[in-house]
Design an enzyme around this catalytic site. Structure first.
Site, PDB file in Angstrom:
ATOM      1  N   ASP A 272       0.764  -1.250   0.220  1.00 25.84           N
ATOM      2  CA  ASP A 272      -0.045   0.115   0.036  1.00 25.84           C
ATOM      3  C   ASP A 272       0.988   1.244   0.084  1.00 25.84           C
ATOM      4  O   ASP A 272       2.068   1.092   0.365  1.00 25.84           O
ATOM      5  CB  ASP A 272      -0.828  -0.008   1.149  1.00 25.84           C
ATOM      6  CG  ASP A 272      -2.083   0.913   0.956  1.00 25.84           C
ATOM      7  OD1 ASP A 272      -2.192   1.749   0.083  1.00 25.84           O
ATOM      8  OD2 ASP A 272      -3.276   0.645   1.419  1.00 25.84           O
TER       9      ASP A 272
HETATM   10  C1  NOJ Z   1      -4.094   4.011   0.100  1.00 28.50           C
HETATM   11  C2  NOJ Z   1      -5.301   2.914   0.122  1.00 28.50           C
HETATM   12  O1  NOJ Z   1      -5.097   2.361   1.477  1.00 28.50           O
HETATM   13  C3  NOJ Z   1      -5.140   2.014  -0.879  1.00 28.50           C
HETATM   14  O2  NOJ Z   1      -6.436   1.420  -1.195  1.00 28.50           O
HETATM   15  C4  NOJ Z   1      -4.990   2.783  -2.288  1.00 28.50           C
HETATM   16  O3  NOJ Z   1      -5.036   1.867  -3.366  1.00 28.50           O
HETATM   17  C5  NOJ Z   1      -3.655   3.412  -2.203  1.00 28.50           C
HETATM   18  N1  NOJ Z   1      -3.658   4.529  -1.092  1.00 28.50           N
HETATM   19  C6  NOJ Z   1      -3.342   4.021  -3.751  1.00 28.50           C
HETATM   20  O4  NOJ Z   1      -4.076   5.080  -3.882  1.00 28.50           O
END
Ligand code: NOJ
Length: 745
Positions: A272
């Site tokens: 993430d």
């Molecule tokens: C953080 C989020 O938790 C995740 O779901 C997302 O895909 C990423 N950022 C990228 O934007």
């Protein structure tokens, strides 16, 4: 760039041996730094500090770009990658395309309420087609975290509380996004996230630690992820939080032992955002170097946005801490995907394609259908709904009634301009001759702003003063007073659910309930339409408002779909994918609990709380229709089987009302005793069927070893016990129609 090779135009898919050969050739000529580059995903948005993506790409320091949504810039960056970077390896462009790209579909929690995997698959296929036409290759979806606590804001992004329904929705989304294989033309590579357990955050507080015993992980939280692997998902995303004291992004058990060794996943794992670097903040890694080492050696291929790999991996290899072969293994599936997609042959996107694709009328039609099928009728006293189209004088009231943002809901792609048909617009379009007056009432707002507020236009407006709010309140009551019927559109705005959007209360935010009470006092028929991304505590409304429609965040065609349902052009057939608690303090509350020594229906223990009934306000699987159904004649092919064998369970469903409608027939089981205690009910089958008045159909379910096995704490593995089972079939998780099954060894 029209003369450039058009990506997605009839490319032939290379064979696996061709892929292997080409990946090996590439790896053979890549420097260590370029390999690290392929493991690095860089942010393309202006808010990212540090060197510009152009610079990083030119030096071969990036394999993928995220947070960019600009077709021209995709081509410009790709040109740098394939013409100027050392190995000339094309980039993967990635973005969160969660429930639509330009045509917005209902939020995932809503789509799960359809209990219709085919509608969900088609929705994500449309989203993929539009996004791919814009130049994107890869979406960070589906989000398939089981969530049993509605305080957690990200419940909106998933399919709710149940592993069986969640697995069906996970597989449908993967099929829709990816089409026949990861990287297929007109589709996106999917990413199963957030692996794993993220939805069980302590107290529903986003990012907080998660403690889950292996049996819970295996039986509840993992199944949608394994379903995604079985559906061929190309990538996984590791979760942010600590799982049993080991951050998911440095968790070898999750990323290697389970995902690769047990499930046979062949794709790659991206962290993430910033999660690799954050292993230091989380008190797990000593420094960036340690974080890079632990993430890579746990099985995490690509570092999203933290640059920790970029800064440390080469050094770790040079110092002998990591074998270069470990890097090769991590890079392999990334290159293989790029080869399979034909990106080396057709790296660019035709810049005129998107507008042609988004203009396809079927996209809007699918969005309207998905929204209709996602809505759940919670209450309809005296058959107030559907409303007659002869109504002449309607008031539409509430802060969300004319909000495009709230109608489309959370998680819009970068730069998206809300363009939804609002509920007010949908009603006006449905009844062009009627007088439809509108008043918003006081605004609603988060107490603490969202960290993502910069991307949001709605919240940038200055707040109302208390005087303005009072005036808006009075204007709304007066508008209602002038009408023959009032439609209240209440709930949460888009910023109130999603990431970093947990709540301590599930009440209607702001002064909405106060306004609802004043309007109900006027003694006119009132319909409540809810726009929200999580279950809300609506006990007062359930007792005092005759008709309640849970419309969730229904997307571009949301207002039309609401009007279709309110005025009877569509008959609601959605069912709740999540329990509605009476109160936030009851969370986590879910139907599949185990029995206790003092079951809640025992006469002396009516409720676990002395100040409130424990019973949910609306149970999992619940939803009404404008018609009625009877479910009868439950039968089982054999009442006793050997472990490993299957039985079929059938019931007859009849539409006993006046109009055509849909019923979602649900099958639940309970294993009465065995190696472990088992939940008092578990969903193990469902089917949504359409029936004309008086029409009857037989619905048949198979129950075999897959449905009757579980991961046992006592046995330390998967088992099927010889045991007695209760079987119920019905219209929600309280289904009463019952039969027995005995499994012998
Ligand atoms: C953080 C989020 O938790 C995740 O779901 C997302 O895909 C990423 N950022 C990228 O934007």
């Amino acid at each position: 760039m029209n003369n450039m090779n058009r990506e997605g135009a009839a490319a032939s898919v290379p064979s696996e041996s061709e892929v292997t050969e080409r990946v090996e050739t590439l790896l053979g000529r890549m420097s260590l730094a370029e390999k690290v580059g392929q493991l690095t995903q860089v942010g393309g948005a202006d808010f990212i500090p540090g060197p510009r993506p152009e610079e990083i790409i030119r030096s071969g320091g990036a394999g993928s770009v995220l947070w960019l949504n600009d077709t021209k810039r995709f081509n410009a960056l790709q040109k740098i990658a394939v013409e100027e970077s050392p190995s000339r390896i094309p980039l993967l462009f990635a973005l969160d395309v969660i429930h639509g790209y330009r045509t917005i579909f209902p939020v995932p929690l809503a789509m799960a309420s359809s209990w219709d995997p085919s509608v969900v698959e088609r929705a994500q296929a449309v989203a993929a087609k539009e996004a791919r036409a814009a130049g994107l290759h890869w979406t960070f979806g589906p989000m398939i975290d089981i969530a049993r606590d509605a305080r957690w804001g990200r419940i909106v992004e998933g399919a709710g509380e149940d592993p069986y329904l969640g697995s069906a929705m996970a597989a449908a989304q993967v099929r829709g996004f990816q089409g026949p294989y990861p990287g297929a033309p007109e589709h996106l590579i999917a990413c199963a996230k957030h692996f794993a357990g993220y939805g069980a955050a302590d107290g529903g507080r986003d990012y907080d630690p998660v403690f889950l015993p292996e049996a819970q992980l295996r039986n509840i939280y993992f199944p949608p992820f394994q379903a995604a692997v079985n559906a061929g998902v190309g990538t996984f995303m590791s979760a942010y939080m600590d799982l049993n004291n080991v951050p998911a992004s440095g968790n070898r058990w999750l990323l290697s032992d389970i995902l690769r060794d047990e499930w046979g996943f062949q794709g790659f794992v991206v962290s993430d955002a910033f999660a690799v670097g954050n292993l230091v903040i989380q008190g797990f890694a000593r420094n960036g170097r340690d974080a890079a080492f632990r993430a890579l050696s746990s099985g995490l291929n690509m570092d999203m946005a933290s640059s920790t790999y970029l800064q440390n991996l080469a050094g770790l290899v040079e110092d002998g801490m990591l074998e270069e072969a470990a890097l090769d293994m991590a890079v392999w599936p990334i290159l293989a995907l790029k080869v399979r997609m034909g990106l080396f042959e057709q790296p660019y996107i035709d810049e005129t394609l998107l507008e042609q694709v988004v203009a396809l009328p079927e996209h809007r039609q699918e969005a309207r259908l998905a929204a209709q099928r996602s809505m759940v009728l919670l209450h309809n006293e005296g058959g107030l709904l559907p409303l007659p189209k002869t109504l002449q004088n309607i008031a539409v009231i509430g802060p969300l009634a004319d909000s495009k943002e709230a109608t489309e809901g959370s998680w819009m792609v970068f730069g998206h301009q809300p363009a939804a048909v609002t509920v007010l617009q949908g009603i006006r379009a449905k009844l062009p001759q009627a007088r439809v007056e509108y008043a918003s009432g006081p605004e609603i707002r988060r107490d603490f702003p969202s960290p993502f507020e910069d991307f949001d236009t709605e919240n940038k407006k200055p707040s109302q003063t208390p005087e303005e709010a009072n005036a808006a309140f009075q204007a709304a009551v007066e508008t209602a007073r002038r009408a023959d019927l009032v439609i209240m559109v209440l709930g949460e705005n888009a910023e109130m659910a999603g990431e970093a959007a947990s709540r301590s209360s599930l009440d209607l935010p702001g002064r909405q309930e106060e306004l609802l009470k004043e309007v109900v006092e006027l003694d006119k028929p009132v319909v409540l339409v809810l726009l929200n991304g999580r279950p809300l505590s609506i006990v007062w409304a359930a007792e005092h408002v005759p008709a309640i429609l849970e419309a969730w965040e229904p997307g571009s065609e949301g207002g039309n779909a609401v009007a279709d349902i309110l005025f009877g052009d569509a008959n609601p057939g959605g069912k709740l994918p999540v329990t509605f608690p009476r109160n936030a303090s009851h969370e986590p509350l879910y139907y599949a609990r185990t029995l206790t020594h003092m079951p809640e229906d025992s006469p002396m223990y009516v409720s676990r709380y002395w100040d409130s009934p424990t019973k949910p306000l609306y149970p999992f699987g619940f939803g009404l229709s404008y018609t009625t159904f009877s479910i009868t004649n439950l039968r089982i092919s054999e009442s006793q089987v050997k472990a490993g064998q299957a039985v079929s369970v059938a019931a007859d469903v009849t539409n006993t009302g006046q109009v055509a409608g849909d019923e979602v027939v649900q099958l639940y089981i309970h294993q009465k005793a065995g190696s472990d205690s088992r939940p008092m009910r578990e969903l193990k089958g469902f089917e949504r069927i359409t029936l004309q008045p008086d029409e009857a159909k037989t619905v048949t379910f198979q129950l075999g070893p897959t449905e009757l096995s579980y991961w046992s704490t006592k046995a330390g593995g998967w088992i099927q016990d010889a045991a007695d089972f209760d079987i119920w079939v019905g219209a929600d998780s309280n289904a009463a129609l019952h039969t027995d099954l005995t499994v012998i060894s």
